[in-house]
Design an enzyme around this catalytic site. Structure first.
Site, mmCIF file in Angstrom:
data_model
loop_
_atom_site.group_PDB
_atom_site.id
_atom_site.type_symbol
_atom_site.label_atom_id
_atom_site.label_comp_id
_atom_site.label_asym_id
_atom_site.label_seq_id
_atom_site.Cartn_x
_atom_site.Cartn_y
_atom_site.Cartn_z
ATOM 1 N N CYS A 111 9.753 73.452 -49.449
ATOM 2 C CA CYS A 111 10.513 74.655 -49.138
ATOM 3 C C CYS A 111 9.674 75.624 -48.314
ATOM 4 C CB CYS A 111 10.911 75.383 -50.419
ATOM 5 S SG CYS A 111 11.800 74.351 -51.575
ATOM 6 N N GLY A 134 12.311 72.748 -44.947
ATOM 7 C CA GLY A 134 13.463 72.447 -45.792
ATOM 8 C C GLY A 134 14.741 72.652 -45.023
ATOM 9 N N ASN A 140 8.391 77.989 -53.628
ATOM 10 C CA ASN A 140 7.949 76.788 -52.926
ATOM 11 C C ASN A 140 6.921 76.090 -53.812
ATOM 12 O OD1 ASN A 140 5.751 76.282 -50.054
ATOM 13 N ND2 ASN A 140 6.998 74.821 -51.138
ATOM 14 N N GLY A 141 7.177 74.813 -54.139
ATOM 15 C CA GLY A 141 6.258 74.062 -55.004
ATOM 16 C C GLY A 141 7.011 73.453 -56.159
ATOM 17 N N TYR A 164 0.490 66.648 -42.002
ATOM 18 C CA TYR A 164 1.867 66.480 -41.527
ATOM 19 C C TYR A 164 2.790 67.677 -41.722
ATOM 20 C CZ TYR A 164 6.715 64.838 -41.724
ATOM 21 O OH TYR A 164 8.069 64.725 -41.556
#
Ligand code: SF4
Length: 498
Positions: free
Chosen positions: A11, A37, A121-122, A267
């Site tokens: 995210c 996301g 996020n996570g 990436y």
């Protein structure tokens, strides 16, 4: 976006404080973070209540889809979400169903101390235990995500101030979180003690911005101030605007060694971003250089040349580094060429199940430039191999252009373990490295290339920034998980709990 066999990123989060068009700025920032996301997005904005300016009114808009589509109606940003503070979220689901609308973030709640909205996020790693405990105490969950647990823990905390309530909540959860939280007092941001995911602070005139990556600051011309530190909670409020002081406190008493996600450098993050205090572009180039040192490709005959191509866009930067060192270190005539063209209009292409369709899926995304590849000794630089199905389809596509040889170079070690901290990988059994027991020669044969070389784990760790005692999570390559996982919960486990 049509991801083909890459670990899917989790995210992106954003927060803006003290801007007359806070939600509009959040919208631009979310657009810059779209790569993190693409399933859904949302914005919560706060403004003073006209009936009682001492109180805040929160408004929310969220939906499935891409940021530009969700907020296409200008009334949403200019009217519905007007206000001077806001938070936003782009979601790819790592826990919870991706169909359920309730799972779209930010989450909003009104509780005894006021308004509260949260973007995460996570992935938490003690989700099942926490959820079971809270359910046993009578908490009713609206979503099937781990993020909602944090919201309930804050609302139930008996501490006196918002910051202390948030600290109290975060001391009870484990795992990876970079958070933006909007309260009546101000904008809060927090990063887990290991700092798995990035989170930075920027300034735009008298406004403050918090975002997952600095590319979100760039799009609104905000300047980078610093990262939210691992194990830190910050509060940006009206006093911050007057004094310039960002309030800060630790989550846990002791800050552990960082475990930044090393895959962000390989990436996930955009190459034009700075994360964990370093430019992604530079690190990614170095990964390509190191890979060329470890596994350069020499021409078949003296005086021959090697054509190096990238897989757009994810390996563009690393390929620059690879081709430079393949030329200089090995004295090889190395040409960096654009041999694959990517379609940017893929969207969610309908592909029927089956191997032949995998090839078709690759063809909807890439085409070859025949004149560049035909008769050449071609080196393809890519960032990772997951299941290998797409790499194989890509190799088949390249072979249609009739190169003499195809060599594959990967700027990461073999992926052997799934991520528990917010990236979506397939199961261990599906990973090509495990299917061939890490036998690179077998993987090479399965992919149909003339040679294959991964970056070594030592090479990776020696290449990423280390000068300030940085520490990294490498679990998907090594199986060494820095934070304990309390259950083998899969992405939909909370769905099954009800
Ligand atoms: S397991 Fe891999 S993808 Fe997940 S946080 Fe660690 S390095 Fe990143």
């Amino acid at each position: 976006m049509n991801h083909i066999d890459k670990p899917l990123c989790n995210c992106g989060v954003v927060g803006i404080y003290n801007h007359p068009q806070a939600s509009l700025m959040t919208y631009y920032a979310l657009h810059a973070l779209q790569h993190r996301g693409q399933e859904s997005a949302g914005i919560v904005a706060s403004r003073q209540k006209s009936s009682d300016p001492s109180k805040k009114k929160f408004a929310i808009h969220k939906a499935h889809g891409l940021v530009l589509d969700i907020f296409a109606d200008e009334n949403i940003l200019m009217h519905d979400l007007r206000g001077t503070a806001s938070i936003g979220h782009n979601r790819y689901s790592t826990t919870g169903s991706n169909i359920k609308r309730a799972n779209i973030q930010p989450f909003y709640s009104s509780y005894h101390a006021g308004n509260l909205a949260l973007a995460h996020n996570g992935n938490l790693t003690n989700t099942l235990t926490m959820r079971r405990n809270l359910s046993n105490e009578g908490v009713l969950f609206q979503t099937s995500t781990d993020s909602e647990i944090i919201l309930h823990l804050i609302a139930r905390s008996r501490e006196d101030t918002t910051l202390l309530r948030i600290q109290d909540a975060l001391r009870q959860v484990r795992g990876a979180y970079s958070l933006t939280i909007l309260t009546d007092e101000g904008l809060v941001a927090a990063r887990d003690p290991h700092g798995f995911r990035p989170l930075c602070i920027g300034k735009l005139g008298d406004s403050y911005v918090v975002a997952s990556e600095t590319c979100a600051l760039d799009i609104i011309s905000a300047t980078y101030v610093r990262d939210v530190h691992p194990n830190e909670i910050i509060l940006i409020d009206d006093e911050t605007i007057r004094t310039g002081v960002i309030k800060s406190m630790q989550i846990d008493d002791v800050t552990p060694r960082p475990a930044h996600c090393i895959f962000e450098y390989i990436y996930f993050a955009r190459p034009d971003s700075m994360i964990f205090g370093h430019a992604v572009d530079k690190v990614r180039r170095k990964l390509g250089k190191r890979l060329a040192e470890e596994g350069g490709v020499l021409p078949m005959e003296p005086g021959g040349k090697v054509v190096v191509i990238n897989v757009p866009d994810s390996s563009n930067t690393a390929t620059l580094g690879f081709s430079r060192v393949n030329q200089t270190a090995h004295g090889t005539d190395t040409r960096y060429e654009i041999g694959l063209i990517r379609s940017h209009y893929v969207g969610r292409t309908f592909i029927a199940p089956g191997q032949a369709n995998r090839e078709f899926k690759v063809k909807t995304k890439f085409n070859v430039v025949r004149g560049v590849l035909e008769g050449q000794q071609v080196v393809v630089v890519d960032d990772s191999i997951v299941r290998g199905t797409t790499s194989k389809a890509l190799v088949n596509l390249i072979r249609e252009a009739k190169p003499r040889e195809v060599h594959l170079r990967i700027t990461a070690p073999p992926i052997t373990h799934p991520c528990k901290y917010g990236m979506d990988f397939p199961s261990r059994e599906e990973l090509i490295a495990n299917q061939h027991n890490l036998d690179v020669e077998e993987i090479r044969a399965a992919l149909g290339v003339d040679s294959l070389q991964y970056l070594s784990i030592e090479g990776l760790l020696e290449t990423v920034p280390n000068e300030n005692g940085e520490g990294y999570c490498t679990a998907c390559f090594t199986g060494n998980y820095p934070v304990e996982i309390d259950s083998e919960a899969n992405k939909l486990a909370l769905e099954e709990m009800g």
